[in-house]
Design a protein around this motif. Structure first.
Motif, PDB file in Angstrom:
ATOM      1  N   PRO A   1       1.478   3.687  27.276  1.00  0.00           N
ATOM      2  CA  PRO A   1       2.446   3.636  26.175  1.00  0.00           C
ATOM      3  C   PRO A   1       3.448   4.782  26.187  1.00  0.00           C
ATOM      4  O   PRO A   1       3.147   5.905  26.600  1.00  0.00           O
ATOM      5  CB  PRO A   1       1.557   3.705  24.932  1.00  0.00           C
ATOM      6  CG  PRO A   1       0.234   3.170  25.373  1.00  0.00           C
ATOM      7  CD  PRO A   1       0.087   3.645  26.792  1.00  0.00           C
TER       8      PRO A   1
ATOM      9  N   ALA B   1       6.577   2.273  22.912  1.00  0.00           N
ATOM     10  CA  ALA B   1       5.799   1.063  22.611  1.00  0.00           C
ATOM     11  C   ALA B   1       4.305   1.366  22.680  1.00  0.00           C
ATOM     12  O   ALA B   1       3.850   2.104  23.550  1.00  0.00           O
ATOM     13  CB  ALA B   1       6.148  -0.049  23.583  1.00  0.00           C
ATOM     14  N   THR B   2       3.561   0.790  21.765  1.00  0.00           N
ATOM     15  CA  THR B   2       2.102   0.955  21.780  1.00  0.00           C
ATOM     16  C   THR B   2       1.403  -0.186  22.508  1.00  0.00           C
ATOM     17  O   THR B   2       0.287  -0.027  22.999  1.00  0.00           O
ATOM     18  CB  THR B   2       1.555   1.022  20.342  1.00  0.00           C
ATOM     19  OG1 THR B   2       1.976  -0.153  19.628  1.00  0.00           O
ATOM     20  CG2 THR B   2       2.085   2.250  19.618  1.00  0.00           C
ATOM     21  N   SER B   3       2.068  -1.350  22.599  1.00  0.00           N
ATOM     22  CA  SER B   3       1.480  -2.489  23.302  1.00  0.00           C
ATOM     23  C   SER B   3       2.585  -3.405  23.803  1.00  0.00           C
ATOM     24  O   SER B   3       3.722  -3.340  23.326  1.00  0.00           O
ATOM     25  CB  SER B   3       0.524  -3.267  22.384  1.00  0.00           C
ATOM     26  OG  SER B   3       1.239  -3.843  21.299  1.00  0.00           O
TER      27      SER B   3
ATOM     28  N   LYS C   1       5.424  -4.027  20.921  1.00  0.00           N
ATOM     29  CA  LYS C   1       5.209  -3.496  19.584  1.00  0.00           C
ATOM     30  C   LYS C   1       5.478  -2.000  19.635  1.00  0.00           C
ATOM     31  O   LYS C   1       4.940  -1.288  20.482  1.00  0.00           O
ATOM     32  CB  LYS C   1       3.776  -3.762  19.109  1.00  0.00           C
ATOM     33  CG  LYS C   1       3.465  -5.240  18.886  1.00  0.00           C
ATOM     34  CD  LYS C   1       4.255  -5.816  17.704  1.00  0.00           C
ATOM     35  CE  LYS C   1       3.865  -7.259  17.414  1.00  0.00           C
ATOM     36  NZ  LYS C   1       4.642  -7.814  16.268  1.00  0.00           N
TER      37      LYS C   1
ATOM     38  N   ASP D   1       5.714   2.005  18.305  1.00  0.00           N
ATOM     39  CA  ASP D   1       4.913   2.977  17.560  1.00  0.00           C
ATOM     40  C   ASP D   1       5.594   3.244  16.218  1.00  0.00           C
ATOM     41  O   ASP D   1       6.737   3.727  16.190  1.00  0.00           O
ATOM     42  CB  ASP D   1       4.813   4.270  18.378  1.00  0.00           C
ATOM     43  CG  ASP D   1       3.842   5.273  17.768  1.00  0.00           C
ATOM     44  OD1 ASP D   1       3.560   5.191  16.573  1.00  0.00           O
ATOM     45  OD2 ASP D   1       3.376   6.153  18.527  1.00  0.00           O
TER      46      ASP D   1
ATOM     47  N   LYS E   1       5.215   5.550  14.271  1.00  0.00           N
ATOM     48  CA  LYS E   1       5.429   6.983  14.058  1.00  0.00           C
ATOM     49  C   LYS E   1       6.607   7.516  14.872  1.00  0.00           C
ATOM     50  O   LYS E   1       7.004   8.667  14.696  1.00  0.00           O
ATOM     51  CB  LYS E   1       4.166   7.782  14.431  1.00  0.00           C
ATOM     52  CG  LYS E   1       2.920   7.400  13.645  1.00  0.00           C
ATOM     53  CD  LYS E   1       1.787   8.390  13.866  1.00  0.00           C
ATOM     54  CE  LYS E   1       1.347   8.466  15.323  1.00  0.00           C
ATOM     55  NZ  LYS E   1       0.719   7.251  15.809  1.00  0.00           N
TER      56      LYS E   1
ATOM     57  N   ALA F   1       6.055  11.546  18.091  1.00  0.00           N
ATOM     58  CA  ALA F   1       4.909  10.661  17.861  1.00  0.00           C
ATOM     59  C   ALA F   1       3.734  10.982  18.778  1.00  0.00           C
ATOM     60  O   ALA F   1       2.592  10.607  18.493  1.00  0.00           O
ATOM     61  CB  ALA F   1       5.329   9.204  18.057  1.00  0.00           C
ATOM     62  N   GLY F   2       3.993  11.704  19.870  1.00  0.00           N
ATOM     63  CA  GLY F   2       2.926  12.073  20.794  1.00  0.00           C
ATOM     64  C   GLY F   2       2.056  13.207  20.317  1.00  0.00           C
ATOM     65  O   GLY F   2       1.111  13.586  21.010  1.00  0.00           O
TER      66      GLY F   2
END
Length: 507
Positions: A76, A79-81, A94, A96, A98, A209-210
């Motif tokens: 990621p 995008a988280t997915s 999808k 993130d 955050k 966000a990391g």
């Protein structure tokens, strides 16, 4: 200049004094990483910058949808997915929730859509545009969802999206036309100051966000050369450095306080021919040049043997033994016969361009090639250029030959389609089109079976070496050096230094 690559260097103190290294600014606090490199970024637009030095800076500021880890696996980013539809013609991400830009605005699907529409706009001059020719439309059904509608199954498109050249930019900045004049990304660091060819000052993006970065900031000094960098590290004035010169890198392990990070690179050193310029329009002339080049000698002289001879494919899964490719064993007599067959037995004169400083081996490579090609009557005039001038000239394809270090990718299609497909956006750089090569590229793009893709791209590599529009030389290593007080850096085959986001400094 070849002989100069074996000269010994002055002591750390003498070199530091001579080059003014002692003037490096002290960090604002103990959590600032003091960094150095010898070649600065040439611009701030992540979609348009081709120079390695630019990417190394911009990847700390901007983020793509997805990334690669040290094993070249997709992980990621923004995008988280992600998921392909069963027919392979839709790719849904999808985001993130955050994720925020450094101006405090949330990263939304509108920003993703605007970013890729900008990449796809030919007027932008985006270096990654050819990777997305299968994108028919982009939908943003809600703020956290992006759907790429594809005209065909496109296996390597996800790998292409890991590139810094595919970073997500704020739609508002795109609309305002400020990309390249300001640097607002969603990455781990904010660019507070850029004095070109002098220094950059980065501060931690508290909204990343990391998660928290390992240091509060990075101060990057642009030093005159890599000898100066090593001197500064010996004197304890630099914590971390990017190195490109094998001669300097191989000195680092001798220093008790320093650590060398050395990773095999996907990037490749190459002699690019311009097949649109006579007599290189003739296949026999290009093949003669390939046969006249002793690739191992270029590697040994210019890079101290730090690397290996390579064919076009440098990624581990797809790479084959280059000895099986056309004329990889030097054959001067065959080269002379090919020149005679092409009607240029007496040779010709050409100019080869090379960049000053990136890579540091470029001048030595050009000189070795000059000597080797002289044996078949080709007189090479070497023209060294400052990096920004070289890049502009290179992008226009305005050269007879060019000594280059080109970026590698984990997938052959994303690595080469911009050069070797008829619609590639760097066709002006390659100046070469071939029906069989184009067809193989398209087959490899759509094929989903891994072993079948490997066979397709092996055929592609064989054909490319036979046609000899370029003469692939060798792959080397990516080097960084650090004080042993720096912890957490992970070297990457792509040369990425993104893991600086999580390094710590224990002074």
């Amino acid at each position: 200049m070849i002989k100069e690559r074996t000269k010994t260097h002055f002591s750390a103190i003498a070199m530091a004094a001579m080059l003014g290294v002692s003037a490096l600014a002290a960090p604002a606090n103990a959590e600032t990483l003091r960094m150095a490199w010898a070649q600065d970024a040439t611009g701030l637009d992540p979609h348009k910058q081709a120079a390695f030095s630019s990417i190394r800076l911009l990847e700390l500021i901007y983020e793509p949808l997805v990334r690669l880890n040290a094993n070249l696996q997709i992980i990621p980013g923004i995008a988280t997915s992600w998921a392909f539809s069963p027919d392979g013609k839709e790719l849904t991400f999808k985001l993130d929730p955050k994720a925020k830009f450094q101006n405090g605005a949330a990263v939304t699907s509108a920003d993703v859509k605007a970013s890729f529409e900008r990449i796809l706009d030919e007027k932008t001059g985006a270096v990654n545009r050819a990777n997305y020719s299968s994108v028919a439309s982009i939908e943003a059904p809600d703020a956290g969802t992006v759907i790429f509608k594809l005209s065909q199954p496109d296996v390597p498109i996800l790998t292409a999206m890991t590139d810094t050249n595919s970073s997500i930019l704020p739609a508002s900045e795109i609309a305002a036309g400020t990309i390249g004049t300001t640097a607002i990304g969603s990455g781990p660091f904010k660019l507070d100051k850029w004095d070109p060819n002098s220094k950059e000052v980065l501060s931690a993006n508290k909204d990343w966000a990391g998660g928290p970065t390992g240091v509060d900031g990075i101060e990057i000094s642009v030093l005159p050369d890599e000898s100066a960098i090593l001197a500064a590290m010996r004197a304890g004035q630099v914590d971390f450095a990017l190195l490109n010169d094998p001669l300097i890198a191989t000195l680092v392990p001798r220093e008790a306080t320093l650590q060398l990070n050395r990773a095999p690179a996907l990037a490749y050193h190459v002699l690019q021919l311009n097949p649109s310029r006579k007599p290189m329009t003739e296949l026999a002339v290009r093949q003669a040049i390939s046969c006249a080049v002793d690739r191992q000698a270029v590697l040994d002289t210019a890079a101290l043997g730090e690397g290996k001879v390579t064919g076009p494919l440098t990624m581990p899964f797809f790479a084959s033994d280059p000895n099986g490719l056309f004329c990889y064993k030097r054959d001067v007599e065959k080269a002379k016969k090919l020149m005679a067959d092409a009607g240029v037995a007496d040779g010709f004169t050409a100019t080869v361009i090379a960049a000053t400083g990136e890579p540091p081996t470029a001048a030595a490579e050009a000189q070795v090639l000059q000597a080797q090609l002289a044996e078949i009557g080709i007189k090479l005039d070497i023209k060294m250029m400052e990096l920004n001038v070289y890049v502009d000239t290179w992008l226009k394809g305005d050269f007879d030959m060019a000594v280059a270090l080109n970026g590698g990718r984990p997938d052959p299609y994303t690595m080469y389609n911009r050069y070797w497909t008829k619609t590639g956006n760097l066709q002006k750089v390659s100046n070469f089109a071939d029906d069989e090569i184009d067809s193989l590229m398209q087959q490899g793009r759509a094929e989903t079976d891994a072993e079948k893709r490997k066979a397709i791209f092996n055929a592609f590599e064989t054909r490319l070496a036979e046609q000899s529009p370029w003469v692939w030389l060798y792959t080397s290593y990516g080097y960084t050096a650090q004080q042993k007080s720096v912890q957490g850096f992970v070297p990457m085959p792509t040369g990425s230094m993104f893991s600086l986001a999580k390094v710590t400094v224990q002074r």
